[in-house]
Write a protein that holds these residues in place. Structure first.
Motif, PDB file in Angstrom:
ATOM      1  N   VAL A   1       0.856  -1.187   0.000  1.00  0.00           N
ATOM      2  CA  VAL A   1       0.000   0.000   0.000  1.00  0.00           C
ATOM      3  C   VAL A   1       0.890   1.233   0.000  1.00  0.00           C
ATOM      4  O   VAL A   1       1.807   1.347   0.825  1.00  0.00           O
ATOM      5  CB  VAL A   1      -0.915   0.030   1.238  1.00  0.00           C
ATOM      6  N   LEU A   2       0.637   2.138  -0.919  1.00  0.00           N
ATOM      7  CA  LEU A   2       1.306   3.438  -0.957  1.00  0.00           C
ATOM      8  C   LEU A   2       0.266   4.531  -0.764  1.00  0.00           C
ATOM      9  O   LEU A   2      -0.795   4.488  -1.389  1.00  0.00           O
ATOM     10  CB  LEU A   2       2.010   3.646  -2.307  1.00  0.00           C
ATOM     11  N   ASN A   3       0.559   5.501   0.087  1.00  0.00           N
ATOM     12  CA  ASN A   3      -0.243   6.718   0.148  1.00  0.00           C
ATOM     13  C   ASN A   3       0.396   7.715  -0.822  1.00  0.00           C
ATOM     14  O   ASN A   3       1.333   8.435  -0.466  1.00  0.00           O
ATOM     15  CB  ASN A   3      -0.293   7.288   1.563  1.00  0.00           C
ATOM     16  N   LYS A   4      -0.089   7.710  -2.053  1.00  0.00           N
ATOM     17  CA  LYS A   4       0.516   8.547  -3.091  1.00  0.00           C
ATOM     18  C   LYS A   4       0.289  10.025  -2.770  1.00  0.00           C
ATOM     19  O   LYS A   4      -0.844  10.452  -2.599  1.00  0.00           O
ATOM     20  CB  LYS A   4      -0.068   8.230  -4.469  1.00  0.00           C
ATOM     21  N   PRO A   5       1.360  10.810  -2.723  1.00  0.00           N
ATOM     22  CA  PRO A   5       1.174  12.246  -2.510  1.00  0.00           C
ATOM     23  C   PRO A   5       0.639  12.925  -3.775  1.00  0.00           C
ATOM     24  O   PRO A   5       0.668  12.362  -4.871  1.00  0.00           O
ATOM     25  CB  PRO A   5       2.603  12.748  -2.202  1.00  0.00           C
ATOM     26  N   ARG A   6       0.160  14.141  -3.608  1.00  0.00           N
ATOM     27  CA  ARG A   6      -0.202  14.947  -4.769  1.00  0.00           C
ATOM     28  C   ARG A   6       1.057  15.261  -5.568  1.00  0.00           C
ATOM     29  O   ARG A   6       2.171  15.247  -5.074  1.00  0.00           O
ATOM     30  CB  ARG A   6      -0.869  16.254  -4.332  1.00  0.00           C
ATOM     31  N   HIS A   7       0.860  15.527  -6.849  1.00  0.00           N
ATOM     32  CA  HIS A   7       1.930  15.923  -7.762  1.00  0.00           C
ATOM     33  C   HIS A   7       2.967  14.821  -7.938  1.00  0.00           C
ATOM     34  O   HIS A   7       4.166  15.084  -8.051  1.00  0.00           O
ATOM     35  CB  HIS A   7       2.590  17.228  -7.304  1.00  0.00           C
ATOM     36  N   VAL A   8       2.487  13.585  -7.948  1.00  0.00           N
ATOM     37  CA  VAL A   8       3.294  12.420  -8.302  1.00  0.00           C
ATOM     38  C   VAL A   8       2.575  11.691  -9.427  1.00  0.00           C
ATOM     39  O   VAL A   8       1.361  11.463  -9.347  1.00  0.00           O
ATOM     40  CB  VAL A   8       3.502  11.475  -7.100  1.00  0.00           C
ATOM     41  N   VAL A   9       3.314  11.325 -10.485  1.00  0.00           N
ATOM     42  CA  VAL A   9       2.734  10.629 -11.626  1.00  0.00           C
ATOM     43  C   VAL A   9       2.600   9.149 -11.298  1.00  0.00           C
ATOM     44  O   VAL A   9       3.531   8.534 -10.751  1.00  0.00           O
ATOM     45  CB  VAL A   9       3.614  10.812 -12.882  1.00  0.00           C
ATOM     46  N   SER A  10       1.473   8.557 -11.627  1.00  0.00           N
ATOM     47  CA  SER A  10       1.275   7.117 -11.419  1.00  0.00           C
ATOM     48  C   SER A  10       1.928   6.344 -12.561  1.00  0.00           C
ATOM     49  O   SER A  10       1.264   5.742 -13.401  1.00  0.00           O
ATOM     50  CB  SER A  10      -0.219   6.787 -11.321  1.00  0.00           C
ATOM     51  N   ALA A  11       3.241   6.354 -12.572  1.00  0.00           N
ATOM     52  CA  ALA A  11       4.027   5.666 -13.599  1.00  0.00           C
ATOM     53  C   ALA A  11       5.411   5.429 -13.019  1.00  0.00           C
ATOM     54  O   ALA A  11       5.811   6.061 -12.035  1.00  0.00           O
ATOM     55  CB  ALA A  11       4.102   6.497 -14.874  1.00  0.00           C
ATOM     56  N   MET A  12       6.148   4.493 -13.637  1.00  0.00           N
ATOM     57  CA  MET A  12       7.495   4.203 -13.174  1.00  0.00           C
ATOM     58  C   MET A  12       8.529   5.156 -13.769  1.00  0.00           C
ATOM     59  O   MET A  12       9.687   5.155 -13.347  1.00  0.00           O
ATOM     60  CB  MET A  12       7.851   2.745 -13.497  1.00  0.00           C
ATOM     61  N   SER A  13       8.127   5.971 -14.718  1.00  0.00           N
ATOM     62  CA  SER A  13       8.989   7.022 -15.270  1.00  0.00           C
ATOM     63  C   SER A  13       8.090   8.055 -15.915  1.00  0.00           C
ATOM     64  O   SER A  13       6.932   7.781 -16.237  1.00  0.00           O
ATOM     65  CB  SER A  13       9.977   6.455 -16.301  1.00  0.00           C
ATOM     66  N   ASP A  14       8.620   9.270 -16.086  1.00  0.00           N
ATOM     67  CA  ASP A  14       7.827  10.336 -16.679  1.00  0.00           C
ATOM     68  C   ASP A  14       8.691  11.138 -17.646  1.00  0.00           C
ATOM     69  O   ASP A  14       9.743  11.666 -17.238  1.00  0.00           O
ATOM     70  CB  ASP A  14       7.268  11.256 -15.603  1.00  0.00           C
TER      71      ASP A  14
END
Length: 300
Positions: free
Chosen positions: A125-138
């Motif tokens: 489980v990750l609590n994804k912060p705002r302004h993070v892309v849901s990808a392994m690279s961008d």
């Protein structure tokens, strides 16, 4: 899965600086946890020893130890699970204490939930912060998920997505079958979001009703399974919605169809797994009981 969307992470988790989130998450991670009558191979309720599993008794690991490692409590608590017929091995109820099994090849269920005992498979489980892309690279150089997967030796991938502005619960796993079932529309795994928006005078009376009954979007109607007002103070409101659809940015678009732009959006639940008080940017591994409940949700 929709792109919508203190504490410490669990074992091998990452630690993130504490910051004020859009709203206060629940203080406990709770699970929907049903208990059913154990079934014997023929689909009938077992009456006891008649349907015990035939397992190799000379070698392997004691069943009590396997259950304790999976998070079912002390040795005595695990013995009680066995003696009351709540444990099945390869489809058959077992009630013999001290039974030795091979968890690498045998399938174990407790109260109908399958135990995942393959140590090579990890779900986080990750609590994804705002302004993070849901990808392994961008390609644009924005923050991505690699910083949260680095502490784990396994190669983890995200299950579905949360959009750039949305925070909250995102699952990371190397279990391909589990990921497939969690994201496939046919399994209809529901997800819960908490939505904050400006609402002078409070949300209109018809908003929650409209979300429940369905709203029209450019790609077809959308309906929340459940919706309720959590808070309102005359300037802004917080509404919780649960739905199982996975269209792009569907939660934000549903509110926009009613004239409201969300100022914060947090996903707090996927199926039986809750975000709880996990800090933004922190991770934790699912417990054995959580994972078993999640696997049962998608028929594994």
């Amino acid at each position: 899965m929709a792109q919508d969307g203190s504490g410490r992470g669990g074992r091998r988790g990452t630690r993130a600086p504490r910051r004020r989130s859009a709203f206060t998450p629940p203080k406990q991670v709770r699970l929907r946890d049903g208990e059913g009558t154990p079934l014997a191979p023929g689909g009938e309720a077992s009456s006891g020893q008649d349907h015990e599993a035939e397992v190799h008794r000379a070698e392997g690991e004691r069943l009590q130890k396997v259950l304790a490692r999976a998070g079912f409590g002390s040795r005595r608590a695990c013995e009680a699970l066995i003696s009351t017929g709540r444990v099945r091995i390869d489809g058959a109820v077992v009630q013999e204490q001290g039974l030795r099994i091979d968890p690498a090849v045998q399938v174990i269920h407790v109260d109908g939930r399958r135990l995942q005992l393959d140590d090579t498979k990890v779900t986080v489980v990750l609590n994804k912060p705002r302004h993070v892309v849901s990808a392994m690279s961008d390609p644009e150089g924005r923050r991505d998920l690699t910083e949260f997967t680095e502490p784990f030796p396994q190669r983890l991938y995200h299950v579905g997505r949360l959009d750039f502005e949305t925070e909250g619960l995102l699952l990371l796993t190397n279990d391909g079958e589990l990921a497939h079932r969690l994201t496939h529309p046919s399994f209809e795994v529901d997800k819960t979001y908490v939505c904050r928006f400006d609402a002078p005078g409070g949300p209109p009376r018809g908003l929650v009703k409209a979300l429940r009954e369905g709203v029209e979007l450019e790609d077809g109607p959308a309906r929340a399974d459940r919706a309720r007002v959590l808070a309102q103070d005359g300037r802004e409101a917080v509404v919780e919605v649960t739905l199982h659809e996975g269209r792009n940015r569907i939660v934000r678009r549903m509110f926009a169809s009613q004239g409201f732009e969300l100022t914060a959006l947090v996903r707090t639940r996927i199926g039986p797994v809750l975000l709880g008080d996990l800090a933004p940017g922190a991770t934790r591994e699912l417990t054995g009981r959580e994972l078993g409940t999640l696997m049962a949700e998608v028929g594994l």
